[in-house]
Write an enzyme that holds these catalytic residues in place. Structure first.
Site, PDB file in Angstrom:
ATOM      1  N   CYS A  91       0.904  -1.059   0.315  1.00 19.93           N
ATOM      2  CA  CYS A  91       0.136   0.071   0.001  1.00 19.93           C
ATOM      3  C   CYS A  91       0.850   1.228   0.154  1.00 19.93           C
ATOM      4  O   CYS A  91       1.644   1.574   0.880  1.00 19.93           O
ATOM      5  CB  CYS A  91      -0.974   0.102   1.151  1.00 19.93           C
ATOM      6  SG  CYS A  91      -1.788   1.435   1.500  1.00 19.93           S
ATOM      7  N   CYS A 141       0.335   3.588   3.020  1.00 18.70           N
ATOM      8  CA  CYS A 141       0.796   2.972   4.181  1.00 18.70           C
ATOM      9  C   CYS A 141       2.278   3.258   4.332  1.00 18.70           C
ATOM     10  O   CYS A 141       3.085   3.458   5.343  1.00 18.70           O
ATOM     11  CB  CYS A 141       0.757   1.215   4.215  1.00 18.70           C
ATOM     12  SG  CYS A 141      -1.034   0.941   4.144  1.00 18.70           S
TER      13      CYS A 141
END
Length: 459
Positions: A53, A56
């Protein structure tokens, strides 16, 4: 010698960076499946992430700073992170549906963080939620300290009552957004006049407002509406949060770098309406300004001129555009009243047609953004599939149609060989198959042509 010195310095710098990263990561625990059983002994602030991600990865350095800060101030909150793809069972139990997801886990309760992903905002959230739901204010000095520190906060004044129970229930739900306090009547500032006790007040915008059950309805709904300042600098995230209030949002769309009279006047007009007409509009409207029109353009799927005023209904995605030239506060008040009265036509909405339009617009925006950021990648992503499809279509087009041609030829051969109407009639007889019993027709001996068959039928 200079080159060698430079190399040593670079290596030392790299070592310092690595040590700093390792130091920061040391205050964030990597959590595994054992966390499920051990977590109830402590208060945890956890980042549920996915290794692939992008958001993230962007949050990771900020999260490491949060861990260092929480440790340095002696907070009882422990900071951790969990790979939600490796421990998907645990993540699903905590209701993780996207990445990254930040949660504060306190006993059997789990609180979602929905604020900006900055170190200060995340730490503020952890302090607020990890403490008591309703914090007592024992003195006027403490009250003044809270008033200086928080732009918006709620206070319950009085003893035990059904209203206090409702207040505590509201706090358990909305503690993720704002602070809740309790105080006795002598602690509240002298300028606050209460007609009756118990009472719930909100302090914001340099003043205060008292909850009225008959006018304001449900206490939790009132707190949810009043947890924002009356005038805000609005961005995409805050606009999403304002959707929970049920209010219309009146936004002055301006260019803050532009110091022209039009831009500054429109912002001032909105601020004056928010301040001077609060009693008339605060139940229905939230006011603010937005820098630039990029977000509004994507939201409205249109090119909005700057400066202008847009009124958004975030509950059903409708919007109202300014229908007159604003030169004064009275012009703006008239426009707002026209929206409330239904005199201004609503645009947009969440109909099926608008949803289809949104899908097309989002797809187009995605393609354009990809080509703008990386033309080569755009050509690869969209050119390769189109090329494959084109080759397949071309292959189908030039494929040998011999089988189909022969079948068509076999079907039409009797008509071409049998000339004239008699031949076509014979073909029709043959196509019906052998004659039914008692029909007066017989197949005839081998070698008899169609004409003989017709003569037999005549006889």
């Amino acid at each position: 010698m200079a080159a060698g010195t430079r190399g040593v310095v670079l290596r030392l710098c790299a070592l310092v960076v690595l040590l700093d990263v390792a130091f920061c990561k040391g205050f964030v625990e990597d959590l595994d499946e054992s966390f499920k059983d051990s977590r109830k002994d402590d208060i945890w602030l956890v980042d549920f992430y996915a290794p692939w991600c992008g958001h993230c990865k962007k949050l990771e350095p900020i999260w490491n700073e949060v861990g260092v800060e929480m440790k340095s101030i002696g907070s009882p909150v422990k900071v951790g992170k969990m790979d939600a793809t490796s421990y998907s069972g645990i993540a699903s139990e905590f209701g993780v549906r996207g990445y990254p997801t930040i949660k504060l886990l306190k006993g059997d309760l789990a609180y979602n963080y929905r604020g900006p992903r900055t170190k200060d905002d995340i730490i503020e959230f952890a302090h607020r939620v990890s403490g008591a739901l309703v914090r007592p204010l024992p003195s006027q000095q403490m009250f003044e300290h809270v008033q200086k520190r928080h732009r918006v906060f709620f206070v319950y004044v009085g003893g035990e009552s059904p209203l206090k129970e409702k207040y505590i229930d509201a706090a358990s739900e909305l503690i993720v957004y704002t602070y809740f306090f309790s105080a006795s009547e002598d602690v509240v500032p002298e300028y606050v006049t209460l007609k009756e006790l118990p009472a719930v007040l909100v302090f914001k915008d340099g003043t205060h407002f008292v909850y009225d059950e008959y006018e304001d309805g449900d206490l939790s709904a009132w707190i949810n509406r009043e947890r924002f300042q009356n005038y805000l600098t609005v961005d995409g995230f805050l606009l999403y949060e304002l959707g929970d209030t049920g209010k219309l949002v009146a936004i002055a769309v301006i260019d803050e770098k532009n110091a022209s009279v039009e831009h500054t006047r429109l912002k001032s007009v909105i601020q004056e309406v928010a301040r001077d007409y609060r009693d008339q509009f605060h139940r229905d409207f939230q006011f603010g300004h937005m820098d630039g029109n990029d977000y509004i353009n994507s939201l409205l799927m249109d090119d909005v001129k700057v400066p202008t005023v847009v009124v958004l209904n975030t509950s059903n995605q409708q919007y109202f555009l300014l229908d007159r030239q604003v030169t004064s506060t009275e012009d703006m008040v008239q426009f707002i009243r026209s929206v409330l009265d239904g005199a201004v036509q609503a645009q947009g909405g969440d109909s099926i047609l608008q949803r289809l339009k949104r899908m097309v617009f989002d797809a187009k925006s995605t393609v354009v953004s990809i080509f703008k950021s990386s033309p080569f990648m755009g050509c690869f992503l969209f050119g390769l599939p189109l090329g494959v499809i084109s080759i397949m279509c071309y292959g189908i087009y030039i494929a040998d149609p011999e089988g189909n041609y022969i079948e068509e030829e076999r079907y039409e051969a009797p008509q071409s060989e049998l000339g004239g109407p008699e031949g076509r009639e014979a073909a029709a007889v043959e196509s019906r198959g052998p004659p039914e019993p008692g029909s007066g027709l017989s197949p005839g001996p081998a070698g008899r042509g169609p004409k003989d068959v017709l003569e037999k039928k005549t006889d």
